[in-house]
Design a protein around this motif. Structure first.
Motif, PDB file in Angstrom:
ATOM      1  N   ARG A 231      26.173   2.096 -28.034  1.00  0.00           N
ATOM      2  CA  ARG A 231      24.831   1.904 -28.572  1.00  0.00           C
ATOM      3  C   ARG A 231      24.729   2.576 -29.949  1.00  0.00           C
ATOM      4  NH1 ARG A 231      21.425   0.732 -24.144  1.00  0.00           N
ATOM      5  NH2 ARG A 231      19.854   0.154 -25.692  1.00  0.00           N
ATOM      6  N   PRO A 232      23.835   2.098 -30.818  1.00  0.00           N
ATOM      7  CA  PRO A 232      23.725   2.664 -32.174  1.00  0.00           C
ATOM      8  C   PRO A 232      22.984   4.000 -32.187  1.00  0.00           C
ATOM      9  CG  PRO A 232      22.115   0.926 -31.880  1.00  0.00           C
ATOM     10  CD  PRO A 232      22.944   0.927 -30.633  1.00  0.00           C
ATOM     11  N   TYR A 233      23.294   4.785 -33.222  1.00  0.00           N
ATOM     12  CA  TYR A 233      22.598   6.060 -33.404  1.00  0.00           C
ATOM     13  C   TYR A 233      22.469   6.369 -34.889  1.00  0.00           C
ATOM     14  CZ  TYR A 233      27.250   8.085 -34.273  1.00  0.00           C
ATOM     15  OH  TYR A 233      28.494   8.370 -34.792  1.00  0.00           O
ATOM     16  N   LEU A 234      21.466   7.164 -35.224  1.00  0.00           N
ATOM     17  CA  LEU A 234      21.281   7.641 -36.591  1.00  0.00           C
ATOM     18  C   LEU A 234      21.834   9.044 -36.701  1.00  0.00           C
ATOM     19  CD1 LEU A 234      17.631   6.413 -37.342  1.00  0.00           C
ATOM     20  CD2 LEU A 234      19.792   5.278 -37.889  1.00  0.00           C
ATOM     21  N   ARG A 235      22.362   9.359 -37.904  1.00  0.00           N
ATOM     22  CA  ARG A 235      22.893  10.684 -38.174  1.00  0.00           C
ATOM     23  C   ARG A 235      22.384  11.132 -39.541  1.00  0.00           C
ATOM     24  NH1 ARG A 235      26.293   6.826 -39.914  1.00  0.00           N
ATOM     25  NH2 ARG A 235      27.868   7.309 -41.511  1.00  0.00           N
ATOM     26  N   VAL A 236      22.824  12.304 -39.967  1.00  0.00           N
ATOM     27  CA  VAL A 236      22.289  12.863 -41.202  1.00  0.00           C
ATOM     28  C   VAL A 236      22.517  11.938 -42.394  1.00  0.00           C
ATOM     29  CG1 VAL A 236      24.360  14.178 -41.784  1.00  0.00           C
ATOM     30  CG2 VAL A 236      22.134  15.012 -42.531  1.00  0.00           C
ATOM     31  N   ALA A 237      23.609  11.180 -42.398  1.00  0.00           N
ATOM     32  CA  ALA A 237      23.906  10.280 -43.519  1.00  0.00           C
ATOM     33  C   ALA A 237      22.933   9.116 -43.620  1.00  0.00           C
ATOM     34  CB  ALA A 237      25.328   9.737 -43.392  1.00  0.00           C
ATOM     35  N   ASN A 238      22.131   8.892 -42.576  1.00  0.00           N
ATOM     36  CA  ASN A 238      21.170   7.797 -42.591  1.00  0.00           C
ATOM     37  C   ASN A 238      19.779   8.225 -43.042  1.00  0.00           C
ATOM     38  OD1 ASN A 238      22.887   7.111 -39.681  1.00  0.00           O
ATOM     39  ND2 ASN A 238      22.851   5.576 -41.305  1.00  0.00           N
ATOM     40  N   VAL A 239      19.505   9.524 -43.053  1.00  0.00           N
ATOM     41  CA  VAL A 239      18.137   9.998 -43.261  1.00  0.00           C
ATOM     42  C   VAL A 239      17.983  10.607 -44.653  1.00  0.00           C
ATOM     43  CG1 VAL A 239      16.348  11.574 -42.449  1.00  0.00           C
ATOM     44  CG2 VAL A 239      17.789  10.362 -40.804  1.00  0.00           C
ATOM     45  N   PHE A 240      17.179   9.930 -45.483  1.00  0.00           N
ATOM     46  CA  PHE A 240      16.833  10.401 -46.812  1.00  0.00           C
ATOM     47  C   PHE A 240      15.333  10.679 -46.860  1.00  0.00           C
ATOM     48  CE2 PHE A 240      20.723   8.107 -47.080  1.00  0.00           C
ATOM     49  CZ  PHE A 240      21.472   8.775 -48.042  1.00  0.00           C
ATOM     50  N   GLU A 241      14.861  11.249 -47.940  1.00  0.00           N
ATOM     51  CA  GLU A 241      13.434  11.562 -48.005  1.00  0.00           C
ATOM     52  C   GLU A 241      12.613  10.282 -47.957  1.00  0.00           C
ATOM     53  OE1 GLU A 241      10.155  13.952 -50.752  1.00  0.00           O
ATOM     54  OE2 GLU A 241      12.196  13.668 -51.502  1.00  0.00           O
ATOM     55  N   HIS A 253      29.498   5.686 -27.200  1.00  0.00           N
ATOM     56  CA  HIS A 253      29.249   5.440 -25.778  1.00  0.00           C
ATOM     57  C   HIS A 253      28.173   6.399 -25.275  1.00  0.00           C
ATOM     58  CE1 HIS A 253      29.794   4.925 -21.504  1.00  0.00           C
ATOM     59  NE2 HIS A 253      30.127   6.195 -21.382  1.00  0.00           N
ATOM     60  N   TRP A 254      27.206   5.852 -24.547  1.00  0.00           N
ATOM     61  CA  TRP A 254      26.141   6.663 -23.961  1.00  0.00           C
ATOM     62  C   TRP A 254      26.225   6.554 -22.433  1.00  0.00           C
ATOM     63  CZ3 TRP A 254      22.457   9.281 -27.011  1.00  0.00           C
ATOM     64  CH2 TRP A 254      22.566   9.045 -28.388  1.00  0.00           C
ATOM     65  N   PRO A 255      26.562   7.628 -21.741  1.00  0.00           N
ATOM     66  CA  PRO A 255      26.561   7.584 -20.272  1.00  0.00           C
ATOM     67  C   PRO A 255      25.183   7.225 -19.732  1.00  0.00           C
ATOM     68  CG  PRO A 255      27.679   9.546 -21.080  1.00  0.00           C
ATOM     69  CD  PRO A 255      27.009   8.916 -22.262  1.00  0.00           C
ATOM     70  N   ALA A 256      25.157   6.847 -18.477  1.00  0.00           N
ATOM     71  CA  ALA A 256      23.915   6.388 -17.845  1.00  0.00           C
ATOM     72  C   ALA A 256      22.784   7.386 -18.059  1.00  0.00           C
ATOM     73  CB  ALA A 256      24.147   6.180 -16.350  1.00  0.00           C
ATOM     74  N   ASP A 257      21.611   6.867 -18.417  1.00  0.00           N
ATOM     75  CA  ASP A 257      20.351   7.610 -18.572  1.00  0.00           C
ATOM     76  C   ASP A 257      20.281   8.482 -19.829  1.00  0.00           C
ATOM     77  OD1 ASP A 257      19.513   6.525 -16.144  1.00  0.00           O
ATOM     78  OD2 ASP A 257      20.358   8.207 -15.008  1.00  0.00           O
ATOM     79  N   THR A 258      21.371   8.673 -20.556  1.00  0.00           N
ATOM     80  CA  THR A 258      21.295   9.550 -21.732  1.00  0.00           C
ATOM     81  C   THR A 258      20.671   8.834 -22.925  1.00  0.00           C
ATOM     82  OG1 THR A 258      23.549   8.952 -22.369  1.00  0.00           O
ATOM     83  CG2 THR A 258      23.264  10.954 -21.057  1.00  0.00           C
ATOM     84  N   PHE A 259      20.870   7.525 -23.044  1.00  0.00           N
ATOM     85  CA  PHE A 259      20.357   6.819 -24.217  1.00  0.00           C
ATOM     86  C   PHE A 259      18.835   6.872 -24.266  1.00  0.00           C
ATOM     87  CE2 PHE A 259      18.937   3.067 -26.584  1.00  0.00           C
ATOM     88  CZ  PHE A 259      19.641   3.225 -27.772  1.00  0.00           C
ATOM     89  N   ASP A 260      18.187   6.632 -23.145  1.00  0.00           N
ATOM     90  CA  ASP A 260      16.721   6.608 -23.126  1.00  0.00           C
ATOM     91  C   ASP A 260      16.139   7.946 -23.554  1.00  0.00           C
ATOM     92  OD1 ASP A 260      16.646   3.986 -22.377  1.00  0.00           O
ATOM     93  OD2 ASP A 260      16.405   4.402 -20.234  1.00  0.00           O
ATOM     94  N   ARG A 261      16.831   9.037 -23.238  1.00  0.00           N
ATOM     95  CA  ARG A 261      16.313  10.355 -23.611  1.00  0.00           C
ATOM     96  C   ARG A 261      16.267  10.527 -25.126  1.00  0.00           C
ATOM     97  NH1 ARG A 261      19.287  16.248 -22.746  1.00  0.00           N
ATOM     98  NH2 ARG A 261      17.851  17.392 -24.135  1.00  0.00           N
ATOM     99  N   PHE A 262      17.256   9.968 -25.824  1.00  0.00           N
ATOM    100  CA  PHE A 262      17.346  10.164 -27.275  1.00  0.00           C
ATOM    101  C   PHE A 262      16.953   8.918 -28.072  1.00  0.00           C
ATOM    102  CE2 PHE A 262      20.395  13.193 -25.435  1.00  0.00           C
ATOM    103  CZ  PHE A 262      19.900  14.373 -25.971  1.00  0.00           C
ATOM    104  N   LYS A 263      16.442   7.918 -27.402  1.00  0.00           N
ATOM    105  CA  LYS A 263      15.998   6.712 -28.089  1.00  0.00           C
ATOM    106  C   LYS A 263      14.760   7.009 -28.918  1.00  0.00           C
ATOM    107  CE  LYS A 263      14.420   1.968 -27.223  1.00  0.00           C
ATOM    108  NZ  LYS A 263      14.113   0.952 -26.186  1.00  0.00           N
TER     109      LYS A 263
END
Length: 417
Positions: A231-241, A253-263
């Protein structure tokens, strides 16, 4: 114009500088020398000279004297400047060509000719190297040089420098403008969101932790670079002012139930947890693009409480970042600063009534957008200046440049946009 065209090697002496010897010292004197970085367009910077070992019998071969044209052999191929001389000896390294024009060639005429050929792409065609371009000595000597009479060369240089001095003055102002615009944006934020001692009496002073919830993203791990639930994720290189760059969104890879927590959900603010000190805490709001995306622990997520407009929170964080507030709460390792979630929670957060927050947001958006439009105009003007410079140089070496002040209005047609 029917000027004769000759290879550079026929009308000038050329030589490459000294190759640096990284071996054992031979006991010779160390002398200062010019590097590629010291030679810029039209000027030679001697504030950061290094030294190298040079034998007495090598001094004449690798020395520079007044009137020499130094040309970059690699990188920005053809970048050049005329050495005006000084009393102390100065050498030059292999990254530079030294050109000594003969009596039929004005060094200033050649300096501008090389700039014209560099900016028009002619030198790139002579260069070698797939990653870093280089202009070998033998190809330098084959550069075609139009050769009008010496008096005509002097006249062309005089007219050219008159036109270019106007462009240089404009470029100097334009180059300084983005810094001034950024200072203006910081002043707008300081005016709308003052220091704590100047908060209006009806505002409430909270902490960031009081104004919403704070959470670090999911930690990355080599074992999660591949798996069945990518699944996709954002990191520091994606966030500008005030901007999220989605050009390089990565997956893991996101194990079961972890993606929803950080979505992420629209309206949440992301702040850079680790960054250069100046940009620590750089914030942007997630506005729903890309969809179904999470975030990692290089970012901190802020979810505003019901009493806080998320757009107002973004302004507060932008103001804190620009004022160095996050930097004061950071832990700095080498050149990278880190802002812990615990420290972020303790930073002050002003809270006007909700209607006033929205009014501040509307005012800020109008004024900051105007500043951004001004900055965009500066970028356009700088591109225009570059096109004009190329056009003036092209006109000079086609024999069509005149003294008319209106010349700059017409020469841009000589080059494509």
């Amino acid at each position: 114009m029917n000027w004769p065209v000759v290879p550079l090697g026929e009308v000038a002496e050329t030589a490459l500088g000294k190759m640096l010897d990284k071996g054992k010292s031979r006991g010779n004197e160390h002398v200062p020398y010019l590097r590629n970085i010291n030679v810029q367009w039209g000027r030679i910077d001697t504030h950061d000279l290094l030294t190298m070992e040079l034998a007495e019998d090598e001094r004449e071969r690798f020395g520079v004297r007044s009137g020499d044209l130094l040309v970059c052999e690699g990188g920005d191929v053809g970048r050049c400047a005329i050495w005006q001389g000084r009393s102390a000896y100065l050498a030059y390294q292999k990254a530079l060509h030294r050109i000594r024009p003969s009596a039929v060639l004005d060094a200033r005429f050649l300096r501008y000719l090389l700039e014209h050929q560099a900016k028009s792409g002619a030198l790139a065609k002579l260069s070698t190297g797939s990653t870093i371009a280089h202009l070998p000595q033998q190809k330098l000597r084959r550069i075609p040089v139009p050769l009008p009479p010496l008096a005509e060369q002097h006249r062309i240089v005089e007219i050219l420098e008159d036109h270019l001095s106007r462009l240089d003055a404009g470029q100097k102002e334009l180059t300084a403008a983005p810094r001034r615009i950024e200072a203006m944006k910081s002043a707008i934020l300081r005016e709308l969101i003052p220091d704590p001692v100047a908060y209006p009496e009806h505002w409430t002073e909270l902490t960031v932790g009081d104004a919403g919830t704070i959470e670090l993203g999911r930690q990355r791990h080599p074992d999660w670079h591949a798996g069945p639930n990518m699944r996709p994720y954002l990191r520091v290189a994606n966030v500008f002012e005030d901007r999220i760059d989605i050009a390089d969104v990565m997956e893991m890879h996101w194990p079961a139930d972890t993606f929803d927590r950080f979505k992420l959900s629209p309206g949440e603010v992301l702040l850079n947890e680790g960054q250069s000190p100046e940009f620590l805490g750089r914030p942007a709001m997630y506005r729903g693009v890309p969809t179904d995306v999470a975030f990692t622990n290089s970012l901190i997520r802020f979810k505003a409480s019901n009493e806080v407009d998320p757009e107002f929170a973004l302004l507060v964080f932008r103001r804190h970042m620009r004022a160095g507030r996050f930097k004061r709460e950071s832990r700095i390792t080498t050149n990278l600063a880190h802002l812990s979630a615990r420290r972020l929670k303790e930073i002050e957060f002003p809270l006007p009534p909700l209607d006033e927050q929205r009014q501040i947001v509307a005012t800020a958006r109008d004024r900051l957008d105007a500043a951004d439009r001004l900055k965009s105009g500066v970028v356009t003007a700088l591109a225009q200046e570059l096109r004009l410079r190329k056009a003036v140089l092209a006109a000079a070496f086609s024999g069509t440049l005149t003294k008319s002040p209106n010349e700059l209005r017409h020469t841009e047609e000589l080059v494509p946009a």
